[in-house]
Design a protein around this motif. Structure first.
Motif, PDB file in Angstrom:
ATOM      1  N   ALA A 119       5.569   0.168 -11.131  1.00  0.00           N
ATOM      2  CA  ALA A 119       4.278   0.127 -10.424  1.00  0.00           C
ATOM      3  C   ALA A 119       4.021   1.480  -9.776  1.00  0.00           C
ATOM      4  CB  ALA A 119       4.285  -0.985  -9.379  1.00  0.00           C
ATOM      5  N   ASP A 125       2.845   0.195 -14.647  1.00  0.00           N
ATOM      6  CA  ASP A 125       1.768  -0.665 -14.176  1.00  0.00           C
ATOM      7  C   ASP A 125       0.831   0.220 -13.362  1.00  0.00           C
ATOM      8  OD1 ASP A 125       0.299  -2.951 -13.156  1.00  0.00           O
ATOM      9  OD2 ASP A 125       1.448  -2.726 -11.304  1.00  0.00           O
ATOM     10  N   SER A 130      -3.552  -3.154 -14.080  1.00  0.00           N
ATOM     11  CA  SER A 130      -3.847  -4.239 -13.132  1.00  0.00           C
ATOM     12  C   SER A 130      -4.989  -3.830 -12.213  1.00  0.00           C
ATOM     13  CB  SER A 130      -2.616  -4.525 -12.253  1.00  0.00           C
ATOM     14  OG  SER A 130      -1.491  -4.831 -13.035  1.00  0.00           O
ATOM     15  N   ILE A 153       0.385  -8.053   2.328  1.00  0.00           N
ATOM     16  CA  ILE A 153       0.942  -7.753   1.002  1.00  0.00           C
ATOM     17  C   ILE A 153       1.342  -9.034   0.273  1.00  0.00           C
ATOM     18  CG2 ILE A 153       1.591  -5.358   1.451  1.00  0.00           C
ATOM     19  CD1 ILE A 153       4.415  -6.244   2.078  1.00  0.00           C
ATOM     20  N   HIS A 162       1.462 -11.948  -9.927  1.00  0.00           N
ATOM     21  CA  HIS A 162       2.145 -11.108  -8.927  1.00  0.00           C
ATOM     22  C   HIS A 162       1.818 -11.742  -7.581  1.00  0.00           C
ATOM     23  CE1 HIS A 162       3.717  -7.649  -6.822  1.00  0.00           C
ATOM     24  NE2 HIS A 162       2.611  -7.626  -6.107  1.00  0.00           N
ATOM     25  N   GLY A 212       3.165 -11.052  -4.516  1.00  0.00           N
ATOM     26  CA  GLY A 212       3.270 -10.260  -3.292  1.00  0.00           C
ATOM     27  C   GLY A 212       4.412  -9.283  -3.366  1.00  0.00           C
ATOM     28  N   SER A 213       4.529  -8.520  -2.298  1.00  0.00           N
ATOM     29  CA  SER A 213       5.504  -7.441  -2.278  1.00  0.00           C
ATOM     30  C   SER A 213       6.509  -7.669  -1.153  1.00  0.00           C
ATOM     31  CB  SER A 213       4.742  -6.139  -2.060  1.00  0.00           C
ATOM     32  OG  SER A 213       5.532  -5.025  -2.330  1.00  0.00           O
ATOM     33  N   GLU A 253       7.139  -5.587 -13.219  1.00  0.00           N
ATOM     34  CA  GLU A 253       6.360  -4.503 -12.587  1.00  0.00           C
ATOM     35  C   GLU A 253       6.949  -4.086 -11.240  1.00  0.00           C
ATOM     36  OE1 GLU A 253       2.459  -6.171 -12.084  1.00  0.00           O
ATOM     37  OE2 GLU A 253       2.103  -6.409 -14.228  1.00  0.00           O
ATOM     38  N   ARG A 307       3.152   2.978   6.974  1.00  0.00           N
ATOM     39  CA  ARG A 307       3.656   1.607   7.001  1.00  0.00           C
ATOM     40  C   ARG A 307       3.895   1.050   8.413  1.00  0.00           C
ATOM     41  NH1 ARG A 307       7.684  -0.285   4.963  1.00  0.00           N
ATOM     42  NH2 ARG A 307       6.707  -2.041   3.915  1.00  0.00           N
ATOM     43  N   TYR A 355       1.552  -2.126   8.998  1.00  0.00           N
ATOM     44  CA  TYR A 355       2.202  -3.448   8.872  1.00  0.00           C
ATOM     45  C   TYR A 355       3.212  -3.704   9.976  1.00  0.00           C
ATOM     46  CZ  TYR A 355       1.024  -2.149   4.004  1.00  0.00           C
ATOM     47  OH  TYR A 355       0.416  -1.705   2.873  1.00  0.00           O
ATOM     48  N   TYR A 395       5.652   3.648  -1.100  1.00  0.00           N
ATOM     49  CA  TYR A 395       4.459   3.488  -0.274  1.00  0.00           C
ATOM     50  C   TYR A 395       4.499   4.410   0.946  1.00  0.00           C
ATOM     51  CZ  TYR A 395       4.253  -0.603  -3.276  1.00  0.00           C
ATOM     52  OH  TYR A 395       4.250  -1.437  -4.380  1.00  0.00           O
TER      53      TYR A 395
HETATM   54  N1  LLP Z   1       2.291  -5.331  -9.621  1.00  0.00           N
HETATM   55  C1  LLP Z   1       1.146  -5.500  -8.943  1.00  0.00           C
HETATM   56  C2  LLP Z   1       0.003  -6.092  -9.632  1.00  0.00           C
HETATM   57  C3  LLP Z   1       1.060  -5.114  -7.595  1.00  0.00           C
HETATM   58  O1  LLP Z   1      -0.070  -5.317  -6.930  1.00  0.00           O
HETATM   59  C4  LLP Z   1       2.178  -4.548  -6.955  1.00  0.00           C
HETATM   60  C5  LLP Z   1       2.110  -4.123  -5.554  1.00  0.00           C
HETATM   61  C6  LLP Z   1       3.352  -4.341  -7.720  1.00  0.00           C
HETATM   62  C7  LLP Z   1       3.369  -4.770  -9.040  1.00  0.00           C
HETATM   63  C8  LLP Z   1       4.586  -3.724  -7.150  1.00  0.00           C
HETATM   64  O2  LLP Z   1       5.149  -4.503  -6.149  1.00  0.00           O
HETATM   65  P1  LLP Z   1       6.568  -4.085  -5.532  1.00  0.00           P
HETATM   66  O3  LLP Z   1       7.586  -4.183  -6.625  1.00  0.00           O
HETATM   67  O4  LLP Z   1       6.463  -2.684  -5.044  1.00  0.00           O
HETATM   68  O5  LLP Z   1       6.784  -5.041  -4.445  1.00  0.00           O
HETATM   69  N2  LLP Z   1       1.727  -0.850   0.650  1.00  0.00           N
HETATM   70  C9  LLP Z   1       2.562  -2.017   0.811  1.00  0.00           C
HETATM   71  C10 LLP Z   1       2.891  -2.679  -0.511  1.00  0.00           C
HETATM   72  C11 LLP Z   1       1.673  -3.031  -1.329  1.00  0.00           C
HETATM   73  C12 LLP Z   1       2.023  -3.641  -2.655  1.00  0.00           C
HETATM   74  C13 LLP Z   1       0.826  -3.792  -3.509  1.00  0.00           C
HETATM   75  N3  LLP Z   1       1.086  -4.281  -4.821  1.00  0.00           N
HETATM   76  C14 LLP Z   1       3.812  -1.631   1.602  1.00  0.00           C
HETATM   77  O6  LLP Z   1       3.936  -0.483   1.995  1.00  0.00           O
HETATM   78  O7  LLP Z   1       4.650  -2.492   1.868  1.00  0.00           O
END
Ligand code: LLP
Length: 414
Positions: free
Chosen positions: A58, A79, A102, A162, A199, A201-202, A273, A312, A316, A370
């Motif tokens: 991602a 992604d 996405s 998130i 997906h 959430g994160s 992703e 961050r 958050y 991030y």
């Molecule tokens: N796929 C999609 C469709 C997503 O929207 C996201 C993250 C990912 C994959 C990757 O997710 P991960 O593996 O990183 O959890 N700025 C926030 C996080 C926002 C995540 C948005 N989408 C933070 O600093 O915690």
């Protein structure tokens, strides 16, 4: 393996002291470890190796082209959520045929650019997007491959900002609409159905929500099969969390095992992703303590990075460990660690025990994901430099922005 460790009381990234990084490139500065990036990618990919799979990093987590290039060299897919991200992937040598697109708001020009580049598929998030994509593909004389991002209405138990897989979130198509939309897509001439994705959430630190979401997706896969709509991939999204403080995220092997068990006997290729997991603990933000200020109620440690560099905490209330680069053995005191930006929300850490003097270097940990990608120029602050460490070698992978670059696109009126 921890790529950031103390040697003779000085924090190192691999074999390079962070003092040497600050001396050469100044602060604030993001510092990444190549070994940590590579080993996180391998761990993720190896965990799914019993099955045909594709890790689609991602890009939003950290979009520096040096990092994208390292992942591309290991066979990663990507992604993306914008054409800006796609251009980065292409510049970094990524394979367009391994890109999934996405996002809830794809513009027409973005669809055209992605179709021209020949991406693997569009993760479609609404009926409106489906209709628009069919038309854009028709006008270009092409067929667009699609997957629907289905919102499974599962609570990811993470920060509300998130969390993306609940009915009230803007993401994905409603679960109960999925069959109807697949039928509709199946009848559209300029689209080819390839897969399904979700997906939720994160920064997820438990396995059950992932499994619950996958179970719901698999029910749809079965329904679709009954109707003669066979899918070639199942994309389980991103989201395995990392340790910032005392979280105990599952081991990647246990996460993979839980998902692979559910996917047993199914022919589809598995897409993943991950963002944060691959880069989060592979980077720190190096900063210098400018002032120690003793307020009436609190002590403040004012550093030279701020919410514009690492958003961050302000956004958050996220926790990042903050440690001295040089251990001095002194007795610490409780401080608010803050930046120079003119907002009370500009903090990096609350009530931290810090034994440091003015001029000391500090490392803000777990800042690889991030961090830089969400940074801004607020308060007309040029963005930080980025350095990638490989053994004892330092590579400047993004120069510190200059003030003239900040104003370069601006014009006076006559
Ligand atoms: N796929 C999609 C469709 C997503 O929207 C996201 C993250 C990912 C994959 C990757 O997710 P991960 O593996 O990183 O959890 N700025 C926030 C996080 C926002 C995540 C948005 N989408 C933070 O600093 O915690």
């Amino acid at each position: 393996m921890n790529s950031f460790s103390y040697r003779n009381g000085v924090l190192h990234a691999e074999d390079a002291s962070l003092e040497s990084v600050a001396e050469k490139y100044g602060t604030p500065c993001y510092v990444y470890s190549r070994a940590a990036l590579v080993s996180a990618f391998r761990a993720y990919s190896d965990a799914f190796s019993p099955r045909d799979h594709l890790v689609c990093y991602a890009v939003k987590a950290n979009s520096n082209i040096a990092i994208l290039n390292l992942f591309a060299r290991m066979g990663s897919g990507f992604d993306i959520v914008s054409i800006g991200e796609m251009e980065r992937v292409l510049k970094a040598g990524g394979d367009p045929a391994r890109i999934v697109f996405s996002g809830v708001g794809k513009r027409e020009d973005e669809m055209r650019a992605a179709l021209s580049a020949g991406i693997l598929c569009f993760n479609v998030e609404s009926e409106g997007e489906l209709e628009r994509l069919d038309l854009v593909a028709k006008n270009m004389g092409k067929r667009a491959s699609i997957s629907f991002r289905v919102n499974p209405n599962v609570d990811a138990k993470t920060h509300p900002y998130i969390s993306t897989g609940l009915r009230q979130n803007k993401f994905g198509i409603p679960y109960d609409d999925a069959l109807r939309l697949y039928r509709k897509a199946n009848a559209m001439e300029n689209l080819a159905i390839l897969g399904i994705d979700c997906h939720i959430g994160s920064q997820l630190t438990e396995i059950p929500p992932f499994v619950e979401a996958l179970e719901k997706i698999l029910l749809l896969v079965d329904e679709l099969e009954k109707e003669g709509i066979a899918l070639s991939h199942i994309d389980v999204g991103g989201g395995l969390g990392i340790r910032y403080r005392e979280e105990r995220p599952p081991e990647i092997a246990d996460y993979a095992k839980a998902l692979l068990e559910k996917l047993q006997g199914r022919p589809q290729k598995i897409l993943l992703e991950p963002g944060r997991f691959l880069v989060g603990n592979a980077g720190i933000l190096l900063t210098r303590l400018e002032y120690l200020k003793h307020g009436e109620e609190k002590h403040f440690a004012i550093v030279d990075c701020a919410m514009n560099d690492l958003m961050r905490p302000a956004l958050y209330d996220a926790y990042h460990e903050i440690i001295p680069v040089k251990q001095n053995g002194g007795k610490g005191e409780l401080c608010e660690i803050v930046g120079p930006v003119c907002e009370t929300g500009d903090f990096l850490g609350h009530d931290r025990n810090l034994a440091a003097r003015q001029g000391d270097l500090l490392a803000i940990c777990s800042a690889g994901a991030y961090g830089m990608s969400m940074s801004s120029n607020y308060n007309s602050r040029p963005r930080a430099a980025e350095v990638l460490v490989d053994g004892a070698s330092l590579h400047l992978v993004r120069e510190r922005e200059t003030i003239s670059q900040l104003m370069a696109a601006e014009k006076l009126v006559p």
